[in-house]
Design a protein around this motif. Structure first.
Motif, PDB file in Angstrom:
ATOM      1  N   VAL A 367       0.844  -1.199   0.000  1.00  0.00           N
ATOM      2  CA  VAL A 367       0.000   0.000   0.000  1.00  0.00           C
ATOM      3  C   VAL A 367       0.876   1.245   0.000  1.00  0.00           C
ATOM      4  O   VAL A 367       0.635   2.201  -0.760  1.00  0.00           O
ATOM      5  CB  VAL A 367      -0.944   0.017   1.219  1.00  0.00           C
ATOM      6  N   ALA A 368       1.928   1.249   0.835  1.00  0.00           N
ATOM      7  CA  ALA A 368       2.829   2.397   0.902  1.00  0.00           C
ATOM      8  C   ALA A 368       3.557   2.593  -0.420  1.00  0.00           C
ATOM      9  O   ALA A 368       3.726   3.727  -0.889  1.00  0.00           O
ATOM     10  CB  ALA A 368       3.839   2.196   2.031  1.00  0.00           C
ATOM     11  N   GLU A 369       3.978   1.505  -1.033  1.00  0.00           N
ATOM     12  CA  GLU A 369       4.679   1.601  -2.319  1.00  0.00           C
ATOM     13  C   GLU A 369       3.755   2.142  -3.408  1.00  0.00           C
ATOM     14  O   GLU A 369       4.165   2.957  -4.237  1.00  0.00           O
ATOM     15  CB  GLU A 369       5.223   0.229  -2.710  1.00  0.00           C
ATOM     16  N   ARG A 370       2.512   1.701  -3.379  1.00  0.00           N
ATOM     17  CA  ARG A 370       1.560   2.184  -4.380  1.00  0.00           C
ATOM     18  C   ARG A 370       1.161   3.639  -4.110  1.00  0.00           C
ATOM     19  O   ARG A 370       0.928   4.406  -5.050  1.00  0.00           O
ATOM     20  CB  ARG A 370       0.329   1.273  -4.419  1.00  0.00           C
ATOM     21  N   GLN A 371       1.075   4.017  -2.859  1.00  0.00           N
ATOM     22  CA  GLN A 371       0.812   5.420  -2.529  1.00  0.00           C
ATOM     23  C   GLN A 371       1.905   6.300  -3.117  1.00  0.00           C
ATOM     24  O   GLN A 371       1.633   7.338  -3.736  1.00  0.00           O
ATOM     25  CB  GLN A 371       0.738   5.608  -1.013  1.00  0.00           C
ATOM     26  N   LYS A 372       3.149   5.878  -2.948  1.00  0.00           N
ATOM     27  CA  LYS A 372       4.285   6.646  -3.452  1.00  0.00           C
ATOM     28  C   LYS A 372       4.352   6.635  -4.972  1.00  0.00           C
ATOM     29  O   LYS A 372       4.662   7.652  -5.602  1.00  0.00           O
ATOM     30  CB  LYS A 372       5.582   6.071  -2.876  1.00  0.00           C
ATOM     31  N   ALA A 373       4.027   5.490  -5.582  1.00  0.00           N
ATOM     32  CA  ALA A 373       4.126   5.353  -7.036  1.00  0.00           C
ATOM     33  C   ALA A 373       2.935   5.933  -7.778  1.00  0.00           C
ATOM     34  O   ALA A 373       2.978   6.085  -9.004  1.00  0.00           O
ATOM     35  CB  ALA A 373       4.288   3.875  -7.395  1.00  0.00           C
ATOM     36  N   GLY A 374       1.857   6.228  -7.055  1.00  0.00           N
ATOM     37  CA  GLY A 374       0.668   6.773  -7.703  1.00  0.00           C
ATOM     38  C   GLY A 374      -0.179   5.727  -8.395  1.00  0.00           C
ATOM     39  O   GLY A 374      -0.918   6.050  -9.340  1.00  0.00           O
ATOM     40  N   THR A 375      -0.116   4.466  -7.946  1.00  0.00           N
ATOM     41  CA  THR A 375      -0.941   3.415  -8.543  1.00  0.00           C
ATOM     42  C   THR A 375      -2.118   3.051  -7.640  1.00  0.00           C
ATOM     43  O   THR A 375      -2.544   1.910  -7.584  1.00  0.00           O
ATOM     44  CB  THR A 375      -0.107   2.160  -8.865  1.00  0.00           C
ATOM     45  N   THR A 376      -2.615   4.042  -6.928  1.00  0.00           N
ATOM     46  CA  THR A 376      -3.858   3.895  -6.179  1.00  0.00           C
ATOM     47  C   THR A 376      -4.894   4.829  -6.771  1.00  0.00           C
ATOM     48  O   THR A 376      -4.553   5.796  -7.460  1.00  0.00           O
ATOM     49  CB  THR A 376      -3.675   4.232  -4.684  1.00  0.00           C
ATOM     50  N   VAL A 377      -6.154   4.528  -6.501  1.00  0.00           N
ATOM     51  CA  VAL A 377      -7.245   5.411  -6.927  1.00  0.00           C
ATOM     52  C   VAL A 377      -8.148   5.632  -5.714  1.00  0.00           C
ATOM     53  O   VAL A 377      -8.247   4.769  -4.843  1.00  0.00           O
ATOM     54  CB  VAL A 377      -8.053   4.813  -8.095  1.00  0.00           C
ATOM     55  N   PRO A 378      -8.808   6.799  -5.626  1.00  0.00           N
ATOM     56  CA  PRO A 378      -9.676   7.064  -4.468  1.00  0.00           C
ATOM     57  C   PRO A 378     -10.773   6.017  -4.342  1.00  0.00           C
ATOM     58  O   PRO A 378     -11.200   5.415  -5.330  1.00  0.00           O
ATOM     59  CB  PRO A 378     -10.265   8.442  -4.783  1.00  0.00           C
ATOM     60  N   PHE A 379     -11.217   5.793  -3.106  1.00  0.00           N
ATOM     61  CA  PHE A 379     -12.377   4.927  -2.903  1.00  0.00           C
ATOM     62  C   PHE A 379     -13.519   5.492  -3.742  1.00  0.00           C
ATOM     63  O   PHE A 379     -13.788   6.698  -3.741  1.00  0.00           O
ATOM     64  CB  PHE A 379     -12.784   4.880  -1.437  1.00  0.00           C
TER      65      PHE A 379
END
Length: 422
Positions: A367-379
């Motif tokens: 989750v932290a890696e994806r937060q940093k990489a920008g590979t998350t999307v808002p709920f």
């Protein structure tokens, strides 16, 4: 970072602090003793908020904070009315975005939130956080936690079936078969608890919609996209395919959230698709369990996989508070690195405003890696225009599992709810 205009406002505010202490602190007790500050928060954040309050009191012994904890349904139904009638707390939980009656946009629309744009934390917020805390360029909430939705695996159970977290959709379905061969299910699913029904959809939609269309929410608001004509169709097909493939326990509609966690704790299920905060509850139920959270794949291209990751806990300030200085000091503390780290240390969440001093729980490293990489999307619900869409989603997933509707009808119902706009 952002909003040059805010910097000018902050400069002015700091200048005013040289001439008055009422608005900026430091501050002391009233003639009648310590100032009594009221906070209302979600019961699921009790340990985190208790830690923050204790530390704040050490720094501000002349402010006494009383926290009233309630479940999400109670907060969403009662908090707006309490604020309108002057019975609201000084500081309170507010939901990011616009998905329910106690969300940032709903409360700001009714003038029930103080504008916090000139606070220092506002200038430090990541760009990805801004859409769910801001309204028309102004900041109306301090974001505190960043959480993910994904597959939480018991590594012991995975070892038992000689499996690894799947990276592709094909691997996911194969792992469902493997778990069944070992008399387990891959995922415990507690759809008897309404809010649980949304999580697998969200986990899949992150990839089936947003990998190719990151601006989907904006185009939905403009009427250029629909649920029925988008990757939501693919996500619901995959959700039902997982059910048919035996990825879940029998009778998910008769299984509660609590019972789904019991299945993981007891080793009957390999994992569960949930929000990251579930890690704390699983650890409490089975202290020896080694847990890992990973994105739920929805295609056979690992590079396209996205994870729902967004601000989960946030707080607003009552504009009518009679303890403005103290309430602002507490808001500022929540937005500081110290406050953010305290709030997130006891749970499996990340600071919404990242800082280098925070130690990431190994279970949520992805989750932290994806937060940093920008590979998350808002709920997904954080960007919806009204609370009816989420409630409709709950009902339609339940109907799909009951066999009383089909995917086309479910998506048509979501589109109808979205068009209500209020």
């Amino acid at each position: 970072m952002r909003r040059t205009a805010n910097l000018l406002g902050l400069t002015l505010a700091l200048a005013l602090c040289t001439t008055t202490t009422a608005a900026c602190g430091p501050f002391g007790a009233s003639e009648n003793g310590p100032v009594e500050l009221s906070v209302r928060a979600s019961v699921t954040d009790k340990s985190a908020m208790d830690a923050v309050v204790a530390d704040f009191h050490r720094l501000h012994p002349d402010t006494h904070i009383t926290v009233d904890y309630a479940d999400a349904d109670t907060l969403q139904h009662e908090l707006p009315d309490d604020l309108r009638t002057g019975q609201g707390p000084d500081v309170f939980t507010v939901w990011p975005g616009s998905g329910n009656p106690a969300s940032v946009k709903a409360l700001e629309h009714d003038g029930l939130l103080e504008n916090l744009s000139i606070r220092r934390f506002s200038l430090a917020m990541p760009d990805g956080v801004v859409p769910v805390t801001d309204v028309d360029g102004g900041t109306f909430a301090v974001p505190v936690t960043f959480s993910g939705i994904g597959a939480v695996f018991s590594m012991e159970a995975l070892d038992t079936i000689e499996g690894t977290p799947p990276q592709t959709w094909t691997e996911l379905l194969t792992l469902c078969d493997t778990a069944r061969d070992h008399d387990k299910v891959l995922f415990a699913l507690g759809n008897a608890t309404p809010w649980v029904t949304q999580l697998i959809t969200y986990a899949l939609v992150a990839t089936t919609v947003y990998a190719d269309k990151p601006d989907f929410d904006q185009n939905m608001a403009l009427g250029k996209e629909t649920f029925a004509g988008s990757g939501w169709q693919t996500a619901l097909r995959k959700y039902t395919e997982m059910e048919q493939r035996g990825c879940f326990n029998t009778d998910p509609l008769d299984t509660t959230y609590e019972e789904s966690l019991e299945q993981v704790a007891e080793g009957r299920a390999v994992g569960v698709v949930q929000v990251a905060s579930v890690l704390s509850e699983l650890r409490a139920a089975a202290p020896g369990l080694t847990l890992r959270m990973a994105a739920l794949p929805a295609s056979d291209d690992p590079d396209a996989t996205r994870m729902p990751g967004a601000v989960s806990a946030a707080y607003g300030l009552n504009p009518d508070t009679s303890h403005r200085a103290q309430a602002l000091a507490f808001i500022d503390f929540l937005g500081s690195a110290r406050g953010q780290n305290l709030y997130n240390r006891s749970g499996a969440t990340l600071p919404a405003i990242p800082n280098a001093s925070f130690t990431v729980d190994p279970a949520i490293r992805e989750v932290a890696e994806r937060q940093k990489a920008g590979t998350t999307v808002p709920f997904m619900d954080q960007r919806w225009p009204n609370s009816a869409v989420q409630q409709t989603h709950f009902a339609q997933i339940k109907a799909l599992f009951e066999g009383t509707t089909d995917i086309d009808a479910a998506l048509a119902a979501l589109d109808e709810a979205y068009r209500k706009r209020t």
